[in-house]
Structure formats: structure tokens, C-alpha cells
Design an enzyme around this catalytic site. Structure first.
Site, PDB file in Angstrom:
ATOM      1  CB  CYS A   1       5.074  10.124   8.629  1.00 15.00           C
ATOM      2  SG  CYS A   1       6.302   8.789   8.622  1.00 15.00           S
TER       3      CYS A   1
ATOM      4  CG  ASP B   1      40.025  23.670 -13.326  1.00 11.38           C
ATOM      5  OD1 ASP B   1      38.961  23.648 -12.666  1.00 11.38           O
ATOM      6  OD2 ASP B   1      40.537  22.666 -13.830  1.00 11.38           O
TER       7      ASP B   1
ATOM      8  CB  THR C   1      -0.951  10.701  -2.195  1.00 11.49           C
ATOM      9  OG1 THR C   1      -0.805  11.678  -3.223  1.00 11.49           O
ATOM     10  CG2 THR C   1      -1.251  11.408  -0.881  1.00 11.49           C
TER      11      THR C   1
ATOM     12  CB  ILE D   1      -0.936   0.030   1.224  1.00 18.76           C
ATOM     13  CG1 ILE D   1      -1.622  -1.341   1.395  1.00 18.76           C
ATOM     14  CG2 ILE D   1      -1.950   1.152   1.097  1.00 18.76           C
ATOM     15  CD1 ILE D   1      -2.409  -1.801   0.192  1.00 18.76           C
TER      16      ILE D   1
END
Length: 899
Positions: A250, A654, A117, A114
Site C-alpha cells: 500500500c 572454489d 487479499t 482483518i
């Protein structure tokens, strides 16, 4: 590989499950070696697709930040692979014959994945790789708002797995996900385990399916800051975490609780770092948009602060990173007490540490049982650490660690397992209490203190230097049998290799010389030289010349010792060179490598980097591995006395850029700082005379040569930044010489980096808080440039660089170099910005760029920008503005036309 049949109804789902079941039963018979090869190839494929997948996810969902989703995809492929690549998952995985003890691993069967989104591609990559490593099949049920991006991630992993030998239907997905289809998948009798990541309702449905489930709980992470905490580090870490992907992780901090003693200091530090403290009226307006009808408002999830302000109908300053509401209550009447999944923070005041912990406990109980809690305190304050960990009921207790990056593991503490599915134990109604992995049978509380990995300083074991040192240094090769010399034709025809050959004759070494190396060496040239090398069978390889002969020599050395090498894997971008998916074996068993530079600039003689181009496809393979570091470097200034002026200028700039970027790199250390600073001093002091006077000033030539090598040592270990990222793409797109490309970009990059409040930082910096401005100021002090404030010193440094460029007759703008070819530039700038963002050098830059930042830096460098204009001012940051204006009509017009 056959194309999956579309799954849009129950019968099609049943057909898919049966096909995956057959594939899994076959896959269950595979050996560990077969599985590991499939796991590796799938990780490489997912890693390679990290940017397009991130763009697809952001576009489809309308949430988050593309660049951060790139990092999550990178983490899900590279870091997960690195953690489990050597873990035994097939057959006998542990055995002690003296006790007659064995552990035997067998697959579960078919998994239901599962996918939320908020993380539609990284979670799919993570779960697919775990399934492949454990010989399980998996069927994904995407979120309807992210079905395309999740399916695409699954397709990429499946294709790579099948090409590596996995059964064709080992991974499946639902094309048009619906609640009935998801429930049918989870409840099907052939599904043996559910990996559930998503909202509380979806996780609850998984646990109610009748099948074993590994799920997650809601996060409402509190972060306590006590009176002993390092305030700057704490605030910087919280902002680093909270701004990541617009707060959608989360584990990200939802509330900050600060003890009274340091509350005002913390409050001011938040403001200084770009947070906006809401007024009571603004807090009330925004609060009404956080919780709607008792639930989190989906409109705010993963949205930038500008959109949040627009929804709440409030005005916020430019460059705002996070919105903070100062509140007191922890209950359903206070919207800021909830998990907000956006760059919104609640801030609570506590009279003392014990009451701060009480508030943290209440916030966890209110909406984040079992998930994550954070404490910022002095590392030696064991009393507070012990008290906090004993009070909060969370599976992860992070000490002095940004929660978003810390909770997922491996980045800030390498003992915390990397995962994108974070269990919350029985506290949160989950079956496991840690980061998803094997054998979570108990509630396990993990206390993770911030412990960053060691740094390193690696250079050739032998570095010889001094005018005329070449003959003496080469006598170190006494005892060797055969030397293979690699150079280019102009140097060979000029007789540059003759002194080397004379010494080799003198010490009795046979030698052969390959002099067909061209600028930007091709794979064809490398293979041509390799063929001769394999025939000659040398035990010494000597590269003499500029960067191209050394690059070619390194690649020949690599292919000579390891003909099985895969360039695609070795060229794959990495987050951490020690954890890359593709590993290179040690070199030196067949031959040692000697590097002799005849130019002053690349530093290739002391670095682990090389670039080779496949002339058939045009693909450049930038190779990076410390195994490619030469065994000996001979820095003889006599070889550079007659360098052409233009090569002197471009090579010198450089080298200067190498040192400047290494000094402010996120991997800079005490061991690289000294090399970088002294290289900068030598180049500023002696490069003008080396350019103007050449061999007439041998001292200047000598010091510039040493400076270039010292800069090489610094950036070989600290890495570079976006100036080189952008120079690489400017050079490859418009054939601008590399040193010149760096010269055109460096001043713009310095002003861009010189801020204490970067909108984004590198994902795991070695500094506690942003300090690039201070570092640039320190360079100015080392050069005695003057200035009273850091800002003045930075501008003094930029002025000095611009003056040095004028002395070297270097053009001021890209427009001048491209002969006013506006059309070609503006048609190519978007792709250059994309490619520069993906350049390996970008990750070490002190200010982590957005792609549009790089696009504007190119635009500013194209036409030139007056000091103080454009994106250099914090209050006019392109990361927060649609159009960034610069002073001056031409510049303003060009930026407005392209941003």
C-alpha cells in the site's frame, strides 16, 4: 493440540469466541519469560514456512510474486521478532523507585484480525505474533479470496505457540468468511480491539463496529525528484519498490513528480532501467482498465506488466519492469492519479520544486491522506527536506528511500518501527498516525532519512602466514594447559599432525587427538569427538585439515561451550545476520580455536561458517555466526605442497568463486574489495602451475594458499551469491564435489549477474544502483584482460575463467559430469532450483533471482550454452518470458522441455 472446529456460521463463531476468551484469560496470567519463549517459537515456525505460505498465497489469490511474498513472510517473522524480542509486555514494564513510578502492562483481551487479499500470510503472521507477545487472543477474518492461505498461516503460528506452552485456543479463524460473519466478529461484545487491514470499506466497517480499532488508510504515495537528487539512485529505488510483489504494497509509489530541470534525464533513466513510457494512445487504453465504474479494477491488482498489457491490448518490449503514463491532471477524470496497486506509475512534470510539492500534496489529498510521501534530493538539501515534510499531510515522509520497503520500517532506517499495518492518523481517518505499535495517542509525523546500517569486517584476531610458520605460531599457545587436536584419518596416518604434536610437547601442553572426521562431517561424529573433549577438558582446540575437520571442530567447539544449543534455530535462514531470530552466545570462555588448513580452497580457517549433517535424518545444518570464527589461523604453505591434482583444481576454483562472488555481493565493501581482487589475481596467476607442477613450484603453491585464505576473508564478510547456492544443491543432489560444482556454474552466473537492469534486486543492497557489470569489468581490468566496453570486459573475464578451467582439466558441463544422465537431472532440477533459492547465499547476490531463473541456469550449465545465448541478454529475460530460447538445437530443445 486439538483441531479448531470449523467456523462457517454465527453459532460456530460464537463458540469459537468463547473458546478463545477462556484461552486468553489463562494466557493473561503467563510470565514474561513464558510469553517470550512462545513468541520466539512462533516466529521460528512462521519463518520456516515462509516459502510454502508464499506459494499458497500467490496460487490462491492469483496476485503478486512468490519470491517477494517469501520476503514479506520473512520480514513479518524475523524483523518483527528482532524488534520486540526484548520488549517488556507483561506486568511491570518500567519503574523508577526514586519517583515511585511504574508502568504496568495488561492485555486488551480478544483481538479481531482483518486480513487483506494482498498480504494474506505476512499480515496474519504479523498480527498473530503481536497478539502472542502482548498476551492477547486473536480471531482472524480472512479475505474470501485468500481464506486458505490466511488460515494456514494462523495454523502454523498456533501450532508452534501451543507446543511452546500457549493455551490451545489462543488463535482462531473463520474458515468460510462472509460479510455477515466478519461484521458479527467485529461487533461482538467480547472483541476488545480490531486490527483492520484491507480496503476502505472494510476499515470503515471496523471503525463503525462500536469497538476501538487500529486501521489503515488508502495509499497514493507521491515521489518527488528534485534537481539535486541522485538520479540513478532515485530511479533504481523507485523501481525496486514498485516492482516488489507487483506493486501491491500500500505504501508503494503511485506517482512520480519530477522538476523540469532534470525531467528528461529522469525519463531516460527510467527507460534505461527497464520502464516503458506509454504513448498517448497506449496510456488511454491502459487508463480505461485502471478505473472501472469509478473504482480500482480488481483485475489489474498485483498483476505482472505482461498481463496489464494484455488487458489493455497494447504491446510492450520484453524485459519491461514498469509501465509509466505521463499525465498532467489530478482529478477523477485521470485514472493514473489513483492508487493502482500494480506496476503502473503516473509521471508528472513540474516547473520547479514548489510546484512539484503542490502536486504531491494534491495527490495525497486525492487518494492517500495520511499515508506516505517520498522525496529524492541531496541529503544536505535541508531546505527542500524541511519544506516537503511541512507541506505533505502524511504519517511517513521518506527521504531517498524506496517506499514499499522504507515505509514498513527497519530496512532503510532502523529507527522506524517495523510493521505491516500502517496508520494514517486523523488525516486518513485512522486512530493512529504511525506504524502500528504501542501508545499511538497523537498524530506523530515521522521523517525517515535513508540510513543503512553499518557493515563489518571480522576475521580471526591472529592470522599467521609464511612457509614454515607453523612451529613459531604454535608457540603463541604457551601458558595453555590442554590441546584437543581434530583431523581426519588419512591426514593422521600421513603424519600431518606430528609437527603439531612435537611443538605441543616442546611447550608443555598435554594433548589428545581425534582423527575420525569424515567428509561432510556428521552429527554423530561431532558428538563422538565432543564426548572425548568433555572428558579431556581442553582450553585449546586445534583443527588441522580441509573444510570437513574445521567444520567438525567449530561445531564441537560450539557444543563444548554451549551444550544447550538448538541446531534448528541456528540453521534458520536469515535476512540480516545481526537480526536473526536465533542468537548464538559468544565462544571462547572455555577454549580458544586454532585452525590450520592443509588444503587451499575452503577458507574455513577465517570464516564464521560450518556445516554438519544429521546422519539419522539426512538434514544438513549450515551454521553461520561470527562467534564461530576461529581465534587463530595458521596459513603455512608447507602443509599443502603435496596436495593431489584434482583437489588442487577444485579447491582453487572454489576459492576463485569465493572471491568473485564476494566482490559483486550486495555486502561488498572497501574492506573486502581489496582482499577479493588480490585473491583473484593470485589464483589466476599461480593456480595453473600449482596444478601442473605441485611441489616442484613451491612459490605457486604458496600463493594459491594465500589466495584461498584471502578469498575466505572476503566472503566471510561480504558473503556469496547464487553460484554457491546452486553449487550446494548440485553437490547434495548428485554428489558433485563442491569446487567442481562451482566451476560448472560460475561463468553462467557471471553473465546472468552482469546487467544494469536486473528484473529484481536484493531487498536492501549496499549500493545505490545496480553495478555488478561494472564490478566484473573492474576485475577484468585488474587482471589486464583488455576490452573497451564493460560488456567486452565481462566476456574477457568469462573467457579467462573458461581457459583456466581448461588448464585444470575441469569438465565443461554438468551433463559430462553426470555421464549423460538426462532423466535424473531433469527430474531433480525443479527441486534444486527451489532449494537454491532458499539457500543462505542467495540473498547477497547482486541480481535477486526468481526460482525459474535458477532452473534455467542449471539447464544451461547442464548442456552448455554459447556466449550471448539464453537469459544473459536483457531483451530475452526469463523473468518476462514463458520460454527462453538459446542458440543451438540441443540447448533450445532442453530449455523448451523444462521451462
Amino acid at each position: 493440540m486439538q483441531t479448531q472446529i470449523s467456523v462457517t456460521n454465527i453459532q460456530e463463531l460464537e463458540d469459537l469466541i468463547q473458546r478463545v476468551k477462556v484461552a486468553q484469560e489463562k494466557y493473561a496470567t503467563y510470565t514474561q519469560e513464558q510469553v517470550d519463549q512462545i513468541f520466539k517459537k512462533a516466529a521460528l515456525a512462521a519463518n520456516a514456512a515462509r516459502i510454502p505460505l508464499a506459494k499458497l498465497a500467490a496460487t490462491e489469490t492469483g496476485m503478486g510474486i512468490i519470491e517477494d511474498k517469501v520476503i514479506k513472510n520473512h520480514f513479518a517473522s524475523e524483523i518483527i521478532y528482532n524488534k520486540y524480542k526484548q520488549e517488556k509486555t507483561c506486568g511491570v514494564i518500567e519503574e523508577d523507585q526514586s519517583f515511585g513510578f511504574q508502568k504496568i502492562a495488561e492485555p486488551v483481551g480478544i483481538l479481531a484480525g482483518i486480513v487483506p487479499t494482498t498480504n494474506p500470510t505476512s499480515t496474519a503472521i504479523f498480527k498473530a505474533l503481536l497478539a502472542l507477545k502482548t498476551r492477547n487472543g486473536i480471531i482472524f477474518s480472512p479475505h474470501p479470496r485468500a481464506k486458505q492461505s490466511t488460515s494456514e498461516a494462523a495454523k502454523i503460528v498456533l501450532k508452534a505457540a501451543v507446543e511452546a506452552g500457549a493455551p490451545e485456543d489462543i488463535i482462531g479463524w473463520i474458515d468460510e468468511p462472509t460479510v455477515p460473519l466478519s461484521q458479527a466478529l467485529m461487533q461482538h461484545h467480547d472483541i476488545k480491539l480490531i486490527l483492520a487491514t484491507g480496503g476502505p470499506a472494510m476499515v470503515k466497517a471496523a471503525y463503525s463496529s462500536g469497538h476501538p480499532s487500529l486501521g489503515v488508510g488508502a495509499g497514493n504515495t507521491p515521489a518527488v525528484i528534485d534537481e539535486t537528487a541522485h538520479i540513478k539512485m532515485a530511479v533504481s529505488s523507485i523501481l525496486l519498490s514498485k516492482t516488489f510483489d507487483n506493486g501491491m504494497i500500500c505504501a508503494s509509489e503511485q506517482s512520480v513528480i519530477v522538476v523540469d530541470e532534470v525531467y528528461d534525464t529522469v525519463r531516460e533513466e527510467f527507460i534505461e532501467r527497464g520502464a516503458y513510457l506509454l504513448t498517448p494512445e497506449e496510456r488511454e487504453k491502459l487508463g480505461r482498465k485502471i478505473i472501472v465504474d469509478g473504482r480500482l479494477n480488481a483485475e489489474i491488482v498485483g498483476q505482472p506488466v505482461e498481463r496489464l498489457a494484455e488487458l489493455a491490448e497494447i504491446s510492450i518490449p520484453a524485459n519491461t519492469r514498469v509501465l509509466i503514463g505521463e499525465v498532467e491532471d489530478i482529478n477523477t477524470n485521470e485514472p493514473f492519479a489513483y492508487e493502482k496497486l500494480s506496476p503502473i506509475l503516473a509521471m508528472y512534470r513540474a516547473p520547479n520544486f514548489q510546484e512539484a510539492v503542490d502536486k504531491a500534496k494534491k495527490l495525497v489529498e486525492f487518494g492517500g491522506m495520511g499515508h506516505t510521501a517520498v522525496l529524492y534530493t541531496a541529503p544536505s538539501n535541508k531546505e527542500h527536506i524541511n519544506y516537503y515534510e511541512s507541506q505533505v499531510e502524511t504519517a511517513r515522509v521518506l527521504i531517498n528511500t524506496p517506499a514499499s520497503q522504507g515505509a514498513i520500517g527497519d530496512l532503510y532506517n532502523f529507527r522506524l518501527d517495523p510493521s505491516l499495518t500502517l496508520g494514517c492518523g486523523t488525516w486518513g481517518g485512522n486512530s493512529i498516525s504511525g506504524n502500528v505499535g504501542p501508545q499511538h495517542l497523537l498524530n506523530v509525523k515521522t521523517v525517515s532519512e535513508r540510513r543503512e546500517n553499518m557493515l563489518w569486517f571480522r576475521i580471526p584476531p591472529k592470522v599467521y602466514f609464511k612457509y614454515g610458520c607453523l612451529p613459531t605460531a604454535l608457540r603463541e599457545l604457551v601458558g595453555k594447559k590442554r590441546a584437543f587436536i581434530i583431523t581426519d584419518k588419512p591426514l593422521y596416518e600421513l603424519g600431518v599432525t606430528r609437527p603439531v604434536e612435537e611443538i605441543l610437547d616442546d611447550i608443555g601442553l598435554k594433548y589428545d587427538t581425534f582423527y575420525d572426521v569424515e567428509p561432510d562431517p556428521s552429527l554423530g561424529t561431532v558428538k563422538k569427538g565432543l564426548s572425548l573433549m568433555n572428558t579431556f577438558n581442553p582450553d585449546v582446540i586445534i583443527s588441522i585439515g580441509g573444510g570437513s575437520p574445521m567444520d567438525a571442530a567449530k561445531v564441537m567447539w560450539l557444543m563444548y561451550e554451549h551444550p544447550e544449543i538448538e541446531f534448528e534455530g541456528l540453521a534458520m535462514r536469515f535476512m540480516d545476520i545481526r537480526k536473526r531470530v536465533y542468537e548464538l552466545p559468544a565462544l571462547g570462555e572455555k577454549a580458544m580455536m586454532v585452525a590450520i588448513p592443509t588444503t587451499s580452497g575452503t577458507g574455513s580457517e577465517v570464516t564464521p561458517f560450518a556445516v554438519v549433517t544429521d546422519e539419522r535424518t539426512g538434514i544438513k545444518y549450515p551454521l553461520a555466526d561470527y562467534a564461530l570464527t576461529p581465534n587463530m589461523a595458521i596459513i603455512d604453505p608447507e602443509l599443502v605442497m603435496n596436495m593431489p591434482k584434482k583437489l588442487t583444481a577444485y579447491g582453487g576454483i572454489d576459492a576463485l568463486t569465493h572471491a568473485l562472488e564476494a566482490y559483486v555481493s550486495v555486502f561488498a565493501s572497501e574492506f573486502t574489495n581489496g582482499q577479493a581482487l588480490e585473491a583473484i589475481r593470485l589464483l589466476f596467476k599461480y593456480l595453473p602451475s600449482a596444478y601442473q607442477n605441485g611441489a616442484k613450484d613451491p612459490k605457486a603453491r604458496e600463493k594459491v594458499h594465500y589466495g584461498a585464505t584471502m578469498a575466505g576473508m572476503a566472503f566471510a564478510n561480504a558473503f556469496l551469491g547464487v553460484c554457491h547456492s546452486m553449487a550446494h544443491k548440485l553437490g547434495s543432489t548428485f554428489h558433485v564435489p563442491h569446487g567442481l560444482a562451482n566451476a560448472l556454474m560460475i561463468s553462467h552466473v557471471i553473465r546472468y549477474n552482469a546487467t544494469d537492469i536486473p528484473f529484481k534486486q536484493a531487498i536492501f543492497p549496499q549500493y545505490k544502483y545496480p553495478n555488478a557489470k561494472w564490478r566484473y569489468a573492474r576485475i577484468a581490468d585488474y587482471l589486464n584482460l583488455g576490452g573497451n566496453t564493460e560488456e567486452e570486459k565481462v566476456e574477457k573475464l568469462v573467457d579467462a575463467i573458461e581457459e583456466l578451467k581448461r588448464q585444470l582439466d575441469i569438465p565443461l558441463t554438468i551433463k559430462e559430469v553426470l555421464s549423460d544422465d538426462d532423466k535424473a537431472f531433469y527430474e531433480g532440477v525443479e527441486e534444486m532450483a527451489d532449494q537454491a533459492f532458499d539457500d543462505q547465499c542467495t540473498g547477497a547476490n547482486p541480481r535477486y533471482p526468481l526460482i525459474r531463473d535458477l532452473k534455467e541456469l542449471y539447464t544451461l550449465a547442464y548442456r552448455g550454452c554459447p556466449i550471448g545465448a539464453g537469459l544473459y541478454h536483457p531483451e530475452v529475460n526469463p523473468s518476462n518470458a514463458t520460454v527462453v530460447t538459446a542458440t543451438g538445437g540441443d540447448v533450445e530443445e532442453s530449455i523448451a522441455a523444462t521451462v
